[in-house]
Design a protein around this motif. Structure first.
Motif, PDB file in Angstrom:
ATOM      1  N   ARG A 155      52.878  27.687  46.521  1.00  0.00           N
ATOM      2  CA  ARG A 155      51.455  27.511  46.227  1.00  0.00           C
ATOM      3  C   ARG A 155      50.985  28.649  45.325  1.00  0.00           C
ATOM      4  NH1 ARG A 155      48.125  30.779  49.455  1.00  0.00           N
ATOM      5  NH2 ARG A 155      49.292  31.953  50.994  1.00  0.00           N
ATOM      6  N   THR A 156      49.845  28.444  44.709  1.00  0.00           N
ATOM      7  CA  THR A 156      49.263  29.449  43.830  1.00  0.00           C
ATOM      8  C   THR A 156      48.323  30.334  44.624  1.00  0.00           C
ATOM      9  OG1 THR A 156      49.448  28.013  41.901  1.00  0.00           O
ATOM     10  CG2 THR A 156      47.819  29.763  41.777  1.00  0.00           C
ATOM     11  N   SER A 157      48.439  31.649  44.420  1.00  0.00           N
ATOM     12  CA  SER A 157      47.527  32.581  45.080  1.00  0.00           C
ATOM     13  C   SER A 157      47.389  33.847  44.240  1.00  0.00           C
ATOM     14  CB  SER A 157      48.015  32.937  46.483  1.00  0.00           C
ATOM     15  OG  SER A 157      49.211  33.676  46.419  1.00  0.00           O
ATOM     16  N   VAL A 158      46.290  34.547  44.449  1.00  0.00           N
ATOM     17  CA  VAL A 158      46.031  35.807  43.777  1.00  0.00           C
ATOM     18  C   VAL A 158      45.630  36.802  44.853  1.00  0.00           C
ATOM     19  CG1 VAL A 158      44.595  37.031  42.098  1.00  0.00           C
ATOM     20  CG2 VAL A 158      45.241  34.656  41.680  1.00  0.00           C
ATOM     21  N   GLY A 159      46.405  37.867  44.967  1.00  0.00           N
ATOM     22  CA  GLY A 159      46.059  38.891  45.948  1.00  0.00           C
ATOM     23  C   GLY A 159      47.258  39.713  46.338  1.00  0.00           C
ATOM     24  N   GLY A 160      46.985  40.950  46.700  1.00  0.00           N
ATOM     25  CA  GLY A 160      48.035  41.872  47.071  1.00  0.00           C
ATOM     26  C   GLY A 160      48.334  42.824  45.937  1.00  0.00           C
ATOM     27  N   ARG A 161      49.207  43.754  46.247  1.00  0.00           N
ATOM     28  CA  ARG A 161      49.511  44.824  45.307  1.00  0.00           C
ATOM     29  C   ARG A 161      51.018  44.899  45.111  1.00  0.00           C
ATOM     30  NH1 ARG A 161      46.437  49.765  44.560  1.00  0.00           N
ATOM     31  NH2 ARG A 161      45.061  48.913  46.122  1.00  0.00           N
ATOM     32  N   TYR A 162      51.424  45.121  43.876  1.00  0.00           N
ATOM     33  CA  TYR A 162      52.822  45.362  43.540  1.00  0.00           C
ATOM     34  C   TYR A 162      52.887  46.745  42.912  1.00  0.00           C
ATOM     35  CZ  TYR A 162      57.470  44.890  41.583  1.00  0.00           C
ATOM     36  OH  TYR A 162      58.797  45.088  41.278  1.00  0.00           O
ATOM     37  N   VAL A 189      50.215  37.805  41.519  1.00  0.00           N
ATOM     38  CA  VAL A 189      49.772  36.440  41.254  1.00  0.00           C
ATOM     39  C   VAL A 189      50.979  35.530  41.450  1.00  0.00           C
ATOM     40  CG1 VAL A 189      48.777  34.843  39.569  1.00  0.00           C
ATOM     41  CG2 VAL A 189      48.089  37.250  39.553  1.00  0.00           C
ATOM     42  N   THR A 190      50.902  34.636  42.428  1.00  0.00           N
ATOM     43  CA  THR A 190      51.975  33.659  42.622  1.00  0.00           C
ATOM     44  C   THR A 190      51.487  32.311  42.100  1.00  0.00           C
ATOM     45  OG1 THR A 190      51.242  33.119  44.871  1.00  0.00           O
ATOM     46  CG2 THR A 190      52.897  34.834  44.662  1.00  0.00           C
ATOM     47  N   VAL A 191      52.359  31.638  41.385  1.00  0.00           N
ATOM     48  CA  VAL A 191      52.011  30.325  40.826  1.00  0.00           C
ATOM     49  C   VAL A 191      53.133  29.338  41.118  1.00  0.00           C
ATOM     50  CG1 VAL A 191      50.483  31.215  39.018  1.00  0.00           C
ATOM     51  CG2 VAL A 191      52.906  30.955  38.543  1.00  0.00           C
ATOM     52  N   SER A 192      52.776  28.106  41.304  1.00  0.00           N
ATOM     53  CA  SER A 192      53.785  27.085  41.568  1.00  0.00           C
ATOM     54  C   SER A 192      54.480  26.638  40.286  1.00  0.00           C
ATOM     55  CB  SER A 192      53.164  25.883  42.287  1.00  0.00           C
ATOM     56  OG  SER A 192      52.083  25.374  41.543  1.00  0.00           O
ATOM     57  N   ALA A 193      53.866  26.885  39.150  1.00  0.00           N
ATOM     58  CA  ALA A 193      54.457  26.495  37.865  1.00  0.00           C
ATOM     59  C   ALA A 193      55.725  27.297  37.593  1.00  0.00           C
ATOM     60  CB  ALA A 193      53.454  26.724  36.737  1.00  0.00           C
ATOM     61  N   ARG A 194      56.663  26.663  36.943  1.00  0.00           N
ATOM     62  CA  ARG A 194      57.912  27.315  36.538  1.00  0.00           C
ATOM     63  C   ARG A 194      57.710  28.019  35.197  1.00  0.00           C
ATOM     64  NH1 ARG A 194      61.280  27.742  40.642  1.00  0.00           N
ATOM     65  NH2 ARG A 194      61.351  25.846  41.868  1.00  0.00           N
ATOM     66  N   PRO A 195      58.495  29.054  34.926  1.00  0.00           N
ATOM     67  CA  PRO A 195      58.363  29.766  33.644  1.00  0.00           C
ATOM     68  C   PRO A 195      59.050  29.029  32.500  1.00  0.00           C
ATOM     69  CG  PRO A 195      60.027  30.813  34.988  1.00  0.00           C
ATOM     70  CD  PRO A 195      59.418  29.723  35.825  1.00  0.00           C
ATOM     71  N   VAL A 196      58.555  27.837  32.205  1.00  0.00           N
ATOM     72  CA  VAL A 196      59.124  27.001  31.149  1.00  0.00           C
ATOM     73  C   VAL A 196      57.998  26.600  30.202  1.00  0.00           C
ATOM     74  CG1 VAL A 196      60.294  24.809  30.670  1.00  0.00           C
ATOM     75  CG2 VAL A 196      60.878  26.104  32.725  1.00  0.00           C
ATOM     76  N   ASP A 214      44.768  30.641  34.631  1.00  0.00           N
ATOM     77  CA  ASP A 214      43.887  29.785  35.424  1.00  0.00           C
ATOM     78  C   ASP A 214      43.614  30.387  36.795  1.00  0.00           C
ATOM     79  OD1 ASP A 214      43.826  27.946  33.356  1.00  0.00           O
ATOM     80  OD2 ASP A 214      45.281  26.579  34.273  1.00  0.00           O
ATOM     81  N   ALA A 215      44.657  30.892  37.452  1.00  0.00           N
ATOM     82  CA  ALA A 215      44.519  31.441  38.801  1.00  0.00           C
ATOM     83  C   ALA A 215      43.663  32.699  38.807  1.00  0.00           C
ATOM     84  CB  ALA A 215      45.897  31.733  39.389  1.00  0.00           C
ATOM     85  N   VAL A 216      43.876  33.577  37.838  1.00  0.00           N
ATOM     86  CA  VAL A 216      43.092  34.813  37.776  1.00  0.00           C
ATOM     87  C   VAL A 216      41.633  34.488  37.454  1.00  0.00           C
ATOM     88  CG1 VAL A 216      42.772  36.972  36.505  1.00  0.00           C
ATOM     89  CG2 VAL A 216      45.053  36.294  37.280  1.00  0.00           C
ATOM     90  N   ALA A 217      41.395  33.579  36.538  1.00  0.00           N
ATOM     91  CA  ALA A 217      40.022  33.186  36.216  1.00  0.00           C
ATOM     92  C   ALA A 217      39.323  32.644  37.466  1.00  0.00           C
ATOM     93  CB  ALA A 217      40.016  32.140  35.100  1.00  0.00           C
TER      94      ALA A 217
END
Length: 99
Positions: free
Chosen positions: A23-30, A37-44, A54-57
């Protein structure tokens, strides 16, 4: 995170992307400062980059056009420029990163 005094008001935000998540989510620290930022989309074909913007916005309550990918088109570590009031954005960023 820094303001951009020579251009439009806003913040540059370091993010760490985790593509292909369930799933897509925004939060936490690296590391010290990067927002996760985790996204379900693949890096293609730029799909993950578009999903990150989109998620950050959405997380900042802004239109997609207020978020721009500055660096890291092909990397997991990216820098985004988020247009808006730096104080308000900084507070939201701190809340998203957590303690």
């Amino acid at each position: 995170m820094d303001s951009n005094p020579s251009g439009p008001c806003g913040l540059r935000i370091a993010v760490r992307v985790r593509p292909g998540a369930s799933r897509t989510s925004v939060g936490g620290r690296y590391g010290e400062a990067a927002l996760v930022v985790t996204v379900s989309a693949r890096p293609v074909d730029g799909q993950a980059n578009r999903a990150v913007v989109d998620a950050v916005a959405a997380a900042f309550g802004l239109r997609r056009s207020a978020v721009t990918l500055v660096t890291g088109q092909l990397a997991r570590d990216k820098v985004l420029f988020v247009a808006g009031d730096p104080t308000t954005l900084g507070q939201r960023l701190a809340a998203l990163r957590g303690p």
